[in-house]
Design a protein around this motif. Structure first.
Motif, PDB file in Angstrom:
ATOM      1  N   ASP A   1      10.976 -17.434  17.871  1.00 50.52           N
ATOM      2  CA  ASP A   1      11.753 -16.449  18.630  1.00 50.52           C
ATOM      3  C   ASP A   1      11.742 -16.674  20.135  1.00 50.52           C
TER       4      ASP A   1
ATOM      5  N   HIS B   1       9.653  -8.815  17.464  1.00 44.59           N
ATOM      6  CA  HIS B   1      10.416 -10.036  17.683  1.00 44.59           C
ATOM      7  C   HIS B   1      10.404 -10.894  16.432  1.00 44.59           C
ATOM      8  N   CYS B   2       9.234 -10.961  15.778  1.00 45.59           N
ATOM      9  CA  CYS B   2       9.157 -11.689  14.509  1.00 45.59           C
ATOM     10  C   CYS B   2      10.075 -11.012  13.484  1.00 45.59           C
TER      11      CYS B   2
ATOM     12  N   TYR C   1      12.859  -4.226  20.541  1.00 45.48           N
ATOM     13  CA  TYR C   1      13.303  -4.929  19.347  1.00 45.48           C
ATOM     14  C   TYR C   1      13.008  -4.188  18.054  1.00 45.48           C
TER      15      TYR C   1
ATOM     16  N   ASP D   1      12.735  -9.213  13.981  1.00 46.18           N
ATOM     17  CA  ASP D   1      14.134  -9.459  14.324  1.00 46.18           C
ATOM     18  C   ASP D   1      14.564 -10.858  13.903  1.00 46.18           C
ATOM     19  N   SER D   2      13.700 -11.848  14.187  1.00 45.33           N
ATOM     20  CA  SER D   2      14.037 -13.234  13.833  1.00 45.33           C
ATOM     21  C   SER D   2      14.150 -13.425  12.338  1.00 45.33           C
TER      22      SER D   2
ATOM     23  N   ASP E   1      18.658 -22.498  20.886  1.00 45.84           N
ATOM     24  CA  ASP E   1      18.769 -22.298  19.443  1.00 45.84           C
ATOM     25  C   ASP E   1      18.314 -23.523  18.663  1.00 45.84           C
TER      26      ASP E   1
ATOM     27  N   THR F   1       7.397 -17.830  14.965  1.00 45.37           N
ATOM     28  CA  THR F   1       8.713 -17.834  14.317  1.00 45.37           C
ATOM     29  C   THR F   1       9.707 -18.698  15.075  1.00 45.37           C
TER      30      THR F   1
ATOM     31  N   TYR G   1      17.978 -13.932  11.918  1.00 43.57           N
ATOM     32  CA  TYR G   1      18.256 -15.312  12.318  1.00 43.57           C
ATOM     33  C   TYR G   1      17.699 -16.368  11.376  1.00 43.57           C
TER      34      TYR G   1
ATOM     35  N   LYS H   1      14.444 -18.908  21.109  1.00 43.51           N
ATOM     36  CA  LYS H   1      15.753 -18.275  21.006  1.00 43.51           C
ATOM     37  C   LYS H   1      15.993 -17.330  22.172  1.00 43.51           C
ATOM     38  N   GLN H   2      14.961 -16.582  22.535  1.00 46.11           N
ATOM     39  CA  GLN H   2      15.075 -15.669  23.670  1.00 46.11           C
ATOM     40  C   GLN H   2      15.433 -16.438  24.943  1.00 46.11           C
TER      41      GLN H   2
ATOM     42  N   PHE I   1      14.584 -23.339  18.364  1.00 45.80           N
ATOM     43  CA  PHE I   1      14.347 -22.238  17.438  1.00 45.80           C
ATOM     44  C   PHE I   1      14.559 -22.724  16.009  1.00 45.80           C
TER      45      PHE I   1
END
Lengths: 324, 661, 253
Positions: free
Chosen positions: B465, B501-502, B551, B504-505, B473, B463, B509, B468-469, B476
């Motif tokens: 992520d 994490h996937c 997450y 959440d993204s 950005d 993804t 996002y 991004k972590q 990402f």
């Protein structure tokens, strides 16, 4: 195509490198197919012993280029040597190893000769009238088959350890010393010093058994476990390049083409994935045992026996068995 | 009986008039804060949606519950008790004083009768002693250098405030005692009576009383005027902070505006990340102004607890001091904290969850990390490989394996546009990490068994992520945009994720980048399949404990679905730190690929899990799975950690029972 | 010292590789385009050396417009200028010819290349360029410094087998820089954005008078390598496996 074949011999520390025999083996089979001559070129400052062993290696002709200037390896001089030998001997095909030597002087010789070089080959053969090679691309995940159509002589560099190294029927080869003009005054490079890795008394090339640590062991705290295994088998510790780079073991233990090439009776590769630079430096070991959790690790292609599993379970079991 | 306000004080009304300058100074103090906070970035677009969300029930409840009532303070019972005594006691006293004012100005009948006896006398006295007791505890604790408060620094102003208020109350009691002695009043003012008795024999002159009265009054007003200059300004800021708290605790949900990244004619670029205070949003600056340096965040931070240099309170101290000193454009704040320290943050959100003042230290850290990555190009050396892998291989692992290796030998349907309902997104960990591949395979088997209409997209990788972590950005967005295009071509509407994490993204996002999908974490999917009996499983008697992934749990508040699943297959026991209090596995913030200093976080959590005496340890995140599996090797040779998908898959075959000893 | 660095753009991973009708290249879908890892080490070494000696770095590549981003990344790493030869070539010798022709038009003291590209894996281009330009060369170089004598450099190169050789080369020269162990730095977004604004010169093969040579190879086929010589996998629990392995070990000791 057909024509005479020239093999570039490699040597260090007064010993001919195994690649020489692999290239001679390949050259012999092609020369026999074509009915042409196989010659071997050896360059250096003290060649008598080499010439003797090469004479009975199965080649038709030994071409030594001996000169005091060649005491240390100088790429300019070696390139000149190959170039002038090719001009005088006129081979159709030149075989060398895909080694530091082959990578450094092969392309230069090809350009100087105005001919064709194809490097990093695993296989070499003839189809119809054409020379065909198989070589790796995309990190080794794929291979391509290539036909050579350009100007001869063809310079082919072959990956070490792929061609067989059988003992060939000895022919009593002739020895011909060709005149080479090195043009010393126009040398543009000078050798200042030769550095050897400080081994601190450790010589893994002498060990009969090597327990070798790869990045897959998980951390420097696992090294004592490997040492226990090495000790139980009366062997020595070795490692892959990443392990030495990360400082888990001194570089004296590193097995790789830039460090040490080893041929122990037993090589136990623990958590080593099998990068080609590592495999090339240990594939001649007597028996290779690989332990890795990844069943797809390239090391399993060169190992004799493999265990797909957790090192932290297998190695203690091995130690127990070794001590029993 | 009746009591006369001001009694013997002449011109007592002046004290009320002094309220005017008091309020003015108070207002000025608040204004100074406002001036600083205003320098932060604010987006003034308020749409109807924003307003609707702002006035939502959740936010109003949060403002009341967390902000005004300060519910989180009580999570630490002892502190909660004494802080509560002070707060509620002062509230009562404040009501009392206001009533007196109303009596003076408008003649409100409070100074006579039962109301006077039982509220104005008895209750206010009780309130006074309660506050006194509370203040005493807080003062002594602070002077004794209670670690949480004093490490790394103690906030100035508390000792003064506590002493100040103690003096105000003491003088108040003395005045009361004097009055009672002098007037002989009989009222159930416990403390007042005690003081009167104690002063028996000491004659009190009217003059003394009057002086003390004015002193008490002026001190009290001075205290109020001083309040916004002291840490007690949190009385205003905490409710405000609660009202403005962002719903998502992680990185801000806005896409990097790539068009805005085109340098202008002067070669200028907008700032990336937050290298100075000015770059932070006004909400962050409010955070820094509100922070009391109470230290609860450092008590829950996995990095701090495992001996690393990161300390969320330490970060807040540096930022708060910079703000107080008006160093709005000082970019030294990033180096004052340090790059290695900023990357030790696992982005677990424990600090956000625990903060009684509703502060979000995580976003403050994240902003600086983004600056380090996107402007300064600095990150821990170990992480660089993972970053470069993201660029070259479009996933963070070093594996050259193909994205289909995880499903070798398994029948996995391929997503067909317009026909398939769910996209199964396995994620990079389950695709490329050996142990985690089993989770993908288990999920496939479950979905096949349940007859769900799903498929995978071949060649799907990551993804984005991890980028991004780490704070990038831009990278990402590149990966996300590639995936969004892929999803659009396939007309994807619904996605099942295996990794939080996937989830959440995709959930937070991808929408700003134009990718809006219904995202279902596999815990929710499996729970539903069990509930609707599309999966038939046997219930066993094994004790299973569950590690809440940060997450899935804290960040996205999904706690019950995995528990419901475990309840269906066996018997659940909770870990000491669970649900919103869960302890991170240590892999977050890109740290899966980093070298670790100090104690290993995953060892700490693995020990906690091991000591629970559970027969199996369940989790719902492949990274947690990998970290806990590795950590558990320190304590046992047995494989005890499994994903809930794996456990359900096993339970479909036979019940999970305790192994016979 | 003014330095030219030759770089190559390679795919991060490939899908659907095939050999086209012309048999002169490989077709594939590239997942991502990145700078060849070995060339990245060369680039950083070159920039560092130029900065230290007060010279300039120019980063070159031979490739189509789509590979421009690796040059921009080079500019983002503080290279002073970039030059692209607009050509899509496969054969190492053709690439070397193109680069040599471009290099000949530049003012330089040192050319640095990588040792091997991850896609074609020939390890030929660098040395070929050196020979075409008549430069002294060194391969698998790990350190470069200005030499003690004027217009020379002092290099350390790997010989293999734990040996390294220190040489002095006359300038101008060409070295092939060996891959290191710490990954090269990444270019932050800001520098990338600023670099994208900088103009990158491009030259065609015609302008360089470097094209039109007949091919020297024909690609016949592309395939997965045979899984030759796989190890005998020993199954069972660790104790069983260890026992079996020890037996094999004892047989040869």
């Amino acid at each position: 195509m057909k024509g005479d074949i020239l093999v570039l011999a490699e040597h260090r520390n007064a010993v001919l490198d195994n690649i020489t025999w692999e290239l001679i083996g390949k050259g012999r089979s092609l020369a026999d197919e074509w009915g042409t001559r196989l010659a071997v070129l050896v360059v250096g400052s003290e060649l008598d012993a080499f010439i003797e062993s090469l004479k009975t290696s199965g080649v038709d002709l030994v071409l030594p280029v001996q000169h005091a200037l060649l005491k240390d390896y100088n790429s300019e001089l070696y390139t000149t040597a190959i170039y002038q030998v090719c001009k005088q001997f006129s081979p159709a095909l030149v075989l060398m190893g895909y080694t530091y030597l082959g990578m450094e002087i092969g392309p230069a010789a090809a350009v100087r000769l105005g001919s064709t070089m194809v490097s990093n080959c695993n296989e070499l053969g003839v189809e119809g009238n054409d020379l065909i090679v198989v070589r790796s691309v995309f990190g080794g995940t794929l291979q391509i088959k290539v036909r050579l159509v350009g100007a001869q002589p063809y310079l082919i560099s072959i990956v070490k350890g792929v061609q067989p190294r059988d003992n060939l029927a000895a022919k009593d080869a002739a020895v011909e010393t060709l005149a080479i003009d090195f043009d010393e005054k126009r040398l543009r490079s000078r050798i200042l010093e030769i550095l050897t890795i400080d081994t601190g008394g450790v010589d893994i090339t002498k060990a009969k058994v090597l327990a070798s640590a790869g990045r897959g062991i998980g951390g420097p705290d696992k090294i004592p476990l490997l040492r226990e295994l090495a000790d139980a088998l009366e062997g020595e510790l070795a490692c892959s390049r990443p392990v030495a780079d990360m400082g888990w073991l001194p570089i004296a233990h590193q097995v790789g083409i830039s460090a040490s090439t080893v041929t122990p009776d037993v090589y136990i590769a623990c958590g080593i994935s099998g990068a080609s630079q590592h495999i090339a430096a240990m594939r001649d070991s007597g028996r290779i045992i690989a332990i890795n959790k990844d069943p797809n690790a390239p090391i399993f292609r060169v190992a004799n026996y493999g265990i797909v599993g957790d090192l932290l379970e297998v190695i203690p079991a091995l130690i127990k068995q070794a001590k029993a | 009986m009746e009591r006369t306000p001001y009694w013997i004080i002449q011109y007592g009304i002046i004290i009320d008039l002094l309220a005017i300058p008091t309020v003015a100074i108070f207002g000025y103090g608040v204004y100074l804060h406002w001036k600083r906070i205003r320098k932060g970035e604010t987006s003034l677009r308020i749409s109807l949606d924003d307003l609707r969300e702002f006035l939502s029930r959740d936010r109003l409840v949060a403002t009341l519950w967390n902000g005004l009532l300060g519910s989180r303070v009580y999570r630490r019972p002892v502190t909660g008790l004494f802080h509560g005594l002070v707060f509620w006691g002062m509230l009562v006293l404040f009501i009392g004083t206001t009533l007196v004012l109303l009596n003076v100005l408008f003649g409100l009948e409070v100074m006579s009768g039962s109301f006077y006896r039982w509220f104005m006398a008895f209750t206010l006295d009780a309130a006074g002693i309660v506050v006194f007791g509370g203040l005493g505890f807080l003062l002594i604790r602070r002077l004794a250098h209670y670690p949480r408060l004093s490490n790394p620094k103690s906030r100035r102003g508390f000792v003064l405030a506590e002493i100040f208020l103690i003096v105000v109350i003491l003088t108040g009691f003395i005045l009361e005692g004097q009055r009672i002695q002098m007037t002989g009043a009989r009222e159930p003012a416990l403390v007042g009576n005690l003081v009167a008795i104690a002063m028996n024999g000491i004659s009190v002159h009217h003059g003394d009383y009057i002086t003390l009265w004015w002193a008490h009054g002026i001190l009290a007003l001075a205290f109020i005027a001083w309040l916004p200059f002291s840490p007690l300004v949190h009385l205003l800021f905490v409710p405000l902070n609660a009202a403005l708290a962002e719903p998502i605790m992680g990185a801000d949900e806005k896409a990097l505006d790539i068009a805005a990244l085109e340098p202008d004619d002067n070669g200028g670029l907008p700032t990336l990340g937050t290298p100075t205070l000015e770059d932070y949003s006004a909400k962050r600056l409010l955070d820094f102004s509100t922070c009391l340096w109470c230290g609860r965040c450092q008590e829950v931070c996995p990095a701090t607890l495992s001996g690393k240099t990161l300390n969320p309170k330490g970060v807040m101290v540096i930022l708060a001091e910079a703000l107080r000193q008006r160093r709005m454009g000082d970019s030294g704040i990033v180096d004052a904290i340090g790059m290695p320290t900023l990357f030790e943050c696992r982005t677990c959100g424990a600090c956000v969850e625990t903060c009684p003042a509703m502060i979000n230290p995580l976003k403050a850290i994240w902003g600086m990390r983004q600056n380090l990555m996107m402007e300064r190009g600095e990150m821990p050396t170990q992480m660089v490989s993972a970053y470069r892998n993201m660029e070259a291989l479009m996933h963070p692992f070093s594996s050259q394996a193909s994205p289909s290796d995880w499903r070798k030998g398994l029948e996995v349907p391929i997503f067909k546009a317009g026909e398939t309902e769910y996209l199964l997104w396995v994620g990079c960990a389950a695709a490329y990490e050996d142990r985690a591949q089993q989770v993908g395979r288990a999920m496939v088997k479950l979905l096949n068994q349940a007859g769900v209409s799903y498929g995978i997209i071949e060649g799907a990788r990551c993804t984005g992520d991890p980028a991004k972590q780490m704070g990038d950005d831009y990278l990402f967005a590149q990966l996300a945009n590639t995936n969004i295009e892929l999803f659009n071509v396939h007309q994807v509407r619904k996605i099942i994720t295996i990794c939080p994490h996937c989830y959440d993204s995709f959930q937070h996002y991808y929408p700003p980048l134009g990718g809006e999908y219904d995202v279902i974490p596999h815990a929710t999917m499996i729970k539903e399949l069990i509930r609707s009996e599309r999966l038939k499983l046997a219930c066993g008697d094994q004790k299973i404990t569950y590690h809440d992934p940060c997450y899935l749990g804290r960040h996205n508040r999904i706690y019950e679905d995995p528990r419901s699943i475990i309840g269906s297959i066996s018997h659940m026991i909770e870990l000491p730190r669970s649900k919103s209090n869960s302890f991170c596995c240590g892999a977050g913030g890109g740290n899966y690929w980093n070298e670790e200093n100090g104690q290993r976080i995953n060892y700490v959590r693995a020990q906690e899990a091991f000591e629970s005496q559970a027969g199996l340890i369940a989790t719902a995140c492949p990274f947690c799975l990998l970290m806990l599996t590795d950590g558990l090797k320190m304590y046992t040779n047995e494989q005890l950690v499994f994903d809930i998908a794996e456990l359900v898959q096993q339970a479909c075959e036979k019940p999970l029972n305790k192994t016979a000893e | 010292m003014n330095i030219l660095v030759c770089t190559k753009a390679v795919p991060g991973f490939v899908n659907n590789p095939s050999v086209p009708e012309t048999h002169d290249r490989l077709d594939y879908e590239a997942g991502s385009i990145v700078i060849n890892e070995s060339d990245d080490y060369a680039l950083e070494a070159g920039i560092k050396l130029a900065k230290k000696s007060g010279g300039k770095t120019v980063v070159l590549t031979c490739g189509p417009l789509s590979v421009q981003k690796i040059l921009q990344a080079g500019l983002g790493k503080d290279a002073d200028a970039a030059l692209r030869i607009d050509a899509d070539l496969f054969e190492p010798v053709a690439t070397a010819r193109a680069l040599a022709a471009a290099i000949q038009k530049q003012e330089y003291d040192l050319v640095i290349t990588g040792v091997e590209s991850s896609d074609v894996m020939a390890a030929q281009v660098g040395i070929s360029i050196a020979e075409m330009l008549g430069l002294p060369f060194a391969y698998a170089v790990t350190e470069i410094e200005p030499g003690e004598r004027k217009k020379t450099i002092r290099i350390t190169k790997e010989l293999g087998y734990g040996k390294k050789q220190v040489e002095e080369l006359n300038l101008p020269a060409l070295v092939c820089f060996q891959t290191g162990t710490e990954p090269p730095s990444f270019v932050p977004v800001r520098k990338m954005m600023l670099a994208q604004r900088k103009p990158i010169k491009s030259l065609t093969l015609t302008e360089l008078d470097a094209g039109g040579q007949p091919p020297s190879i024909e690609i016949v086929d592309i395939f997965s390598p045979k899984e030759a010589g796989m190890a005998e996998i020993i199954d069972g629990d660790p104790a069983t496996q260890a026992s079996a392995v020890m037996q094999k070990i004892r047989e040869v000791l």
